[in-house]
Scaffold this motif. Sequence first.
Motif, short mmCIF file in Angstrom:
data_model
loop_
_atom_site.label_atom_id
_atom_site.label_comp_id
_atom_site.label_asym_id
_atom_site.label_seq_id
_atom_site.Cartn_x
_atom_site.Cartn_y
_atom_site.Cartn_z
N LEU A 117 0.87 -1.18 0.00
CA LEU A 117 0.00 0.00 0.00
C LEU A 117 0.90 1.22 0.00
O LEU A 117 1.66 1.45 0.94
N TRP A 118 0.83 2.01 -1.08
CA TRP A 118 1.67 3.19 -1.25
C TRP A 118 0.91 4.45 -0.86
O TRP A 118 -0.31 4.53 -1.04
N THR A 119 1.63 5.45 -0.37
CA THR A 119 1.01 6.74 -0.12
C THR A 119 2.05 7.85 -0.25
O THR A 119 3.26 7.60 -0.20
N VAL A 120 1.57 9.06 -0.46
CA VAL A 120 2.41 10.25 -0.52
C VAL A 120 1.94 11.22 0.55
O VAL A 120 0.75 11.28 0.86
N THR A 121 2.85 11.96 1.14
CA THR A 121 2.47 12.96 2.14
C THR A 121 2.67 14.36 1.59
O THR A 121 3.57 14.62 0.79
N GLU A 122 1.81 15.26 2.05
CA GLU A 122 1.90 16.66 1.64
C GLU A 122 3.07 17.36 2.32
O GLU A 122 3.68 18.27 1.75
N GLY A 123 3.38 16.92 3.51
CA GLY A 123 4.44 17.53 4.28
C GLY A 123 3.90 18.59 5.23
O GLY A 123 3.02 19.37 4.88
N VAL A 124 4.41 18.61 6.43
CA VAL A 124 4.06 19.63 7.41
C VAL A 124 4.78 20.91 7.02
O VAL A 124 5.97 20.90 6.70
N SER A 125 4.08 22.01 7.03
CA SER A 125 4.65 23.29 6.61
C SER A 125 5.95 23.60 7.34
O SER A 125 6.02 23.56 8.57
N GLY A 126 7.00 23.85 6.56
CA GLY A 126 8.28 24.22 7.13
C GLY A 126 9.15 23.07 7.56
O GLY A 126 10.30 23.28 7.97
N VAL A 127 8.66 21.82 7.49
CA VAL A 127 9.43 20.66 7.93
C VAL A 127 10.04 19.96 6.71
O VAL A 127 9.32 19.62 5.76
N THR A 128 11.34 19.74 6.72
CA THR A 128 12.00 19.04 5.62
C THR A 128 12.57 17.69 6.04
O THR A 128 13.04 16.93 5.20
N ASN A 129 12.55 17.39 7.32
CA ASN A 129 13.03 16.09 7.81
C ASN A 129 11.96 15.04 7.53
O ASN A 129 10.85 15.11 8.07
N PRO A 130 12.25 14.04 6.69
CA PRO A 130 11.21 13.06 6.32
C PRO A 130 10.73 12.22 7.49
O PRO A 130 9.62 11.68 7.44
N ALA A 131 11.51 12.11 8.54
CA ALA A 131 11.12 11.29 9.68
C ALA A 131 10.12 11.99 10.59
O ALA A 131 9.44 11.34 11.39
N THR A 132 10.01 13.31 10.47
CA THR A 132 9.16 14.06 11.41
C THR A 132 8.10 14.91 10.72
O THR A 132 7.58 15.85 11.32
N GLY A 133 7.80 14.60 9.47
CA GLY A 133 6.73 15.33 8.80
C GLY A 133 7.09 15.91 7.46
O GLY A 133 6.25 16.53 6.81
#
Length: 421
Positions: free
Chosen positions: A392-408
């Motif tokens: 099951l694949w998914t993509v995340t929008e990303g938390v605003s201002g966060v570039t660390n993939p482990a934390t958002g």
Amino acid sequence: MAWSLFIATCLGGCGPAPDVEASSETALESQARPLTEGAPLTAHDASCLRLVDQNTWTNSVANMADVGPALGLPALLGDLNRAGPVLTASTYPPATGYKGGFRWNDGDMATTDWIPQALTAGVSGDTNVALVSWHYAPSNPDKGVRLSVADISNMSGSTVNYRHVLLVRPTSAGQFTTVNEHGGGLAWFGNYLYMADTSDGLRVFDLTQIRQVDTSATCETQVGKVGSVWCAYGYKYVLPQVSAYTVPSTIASPCRPKFSFLGKDTRGGTSAVLSGEYCNSSDAQCPYDGSTPGLGGRLYRWPLNATTNRLVVVNGAVVPERAWIMNEPNVQGVAPVMTSTATTSYWLSSTRYGGALFKVSTSASRKAYLSGSSQWARMPEGMHATGSGTNLWTVTEGVSGVTNPATGGRVVFFVDQAAVD
């Protein structure tokens, strides 16, 4: 416990022909009753709804002829120009059943102009491919939607190669413009890529019609034919729209839905495009919310012709094969539970609780995997379930201002379907 729904009188010709599962609810259809978050999917009468094929398949291709030869997806896969690092033990987000994934390059992780939205996947020749849509946040100019084409054949390597392509709409012979939509949903069948058109229905793009355009400085700020060349805001390739399925203007709310996200379903002997509505309790309430705003989002199953990969048209219209009230807020994506041949169980991706995966069905309350409990990634969007029932694949929008993939930060990842079943 009976899970009831709010049904208002449909405008634009809503008929009294409910889904067979709704027979026990028909006596309540005129009443505004509360919905319950996490309740089973509730059968919905969608007999008032239909889509009409705009039938521009031939003309759209003809209008792109002067732009250059149709190169198709294989040629594009041979010219991927960006590399996204594969996630490691220290960089992947928490997700039940996590198996692998990648992040975008540094520029794409940090940009505020483009925001990831939808994901679908498939195979081109012997290459496994993920397609991700991004919507353009600034409004002047509105560059519309771009598509990331990623080679995910080898997830054990160090990087995933990908390239961005601009989606365009032919307007006349030798001329095209941007597709100014949110790009919230994708579903890939054969050579056709379906994309959600929030207000009007579904747009269709033909992956065999990918064309190369000019990348000179002249084209950085322009789209369409400019002098003797064709531009796409600096992108090297364009993917043209070939047709659309739209809701007639005579169909109004509450019958008329939003097309917020899409999914691909190949179960039950007939393939289908799934579409659904994003609803919340504040600025995106939906007509069937009743006294519990945010829960009345509807999920539709649109039948597909397995030979042509176009929607099934009967008497000039496409009608949904099934429809349900989801009883979940903030839904951003859908994927079928492939281990079941019945078309009554799905995974829903939601930004509720900061991020969640819900397994839902018509027969049981939901199962929830929450980001706050380290069971799922934050800000998840579109999804794709492999037909084998494996990933099951998914993509995340990303938390605003966060570039660390482990934390958002923005990621594309996959989990074991069995782990979230």
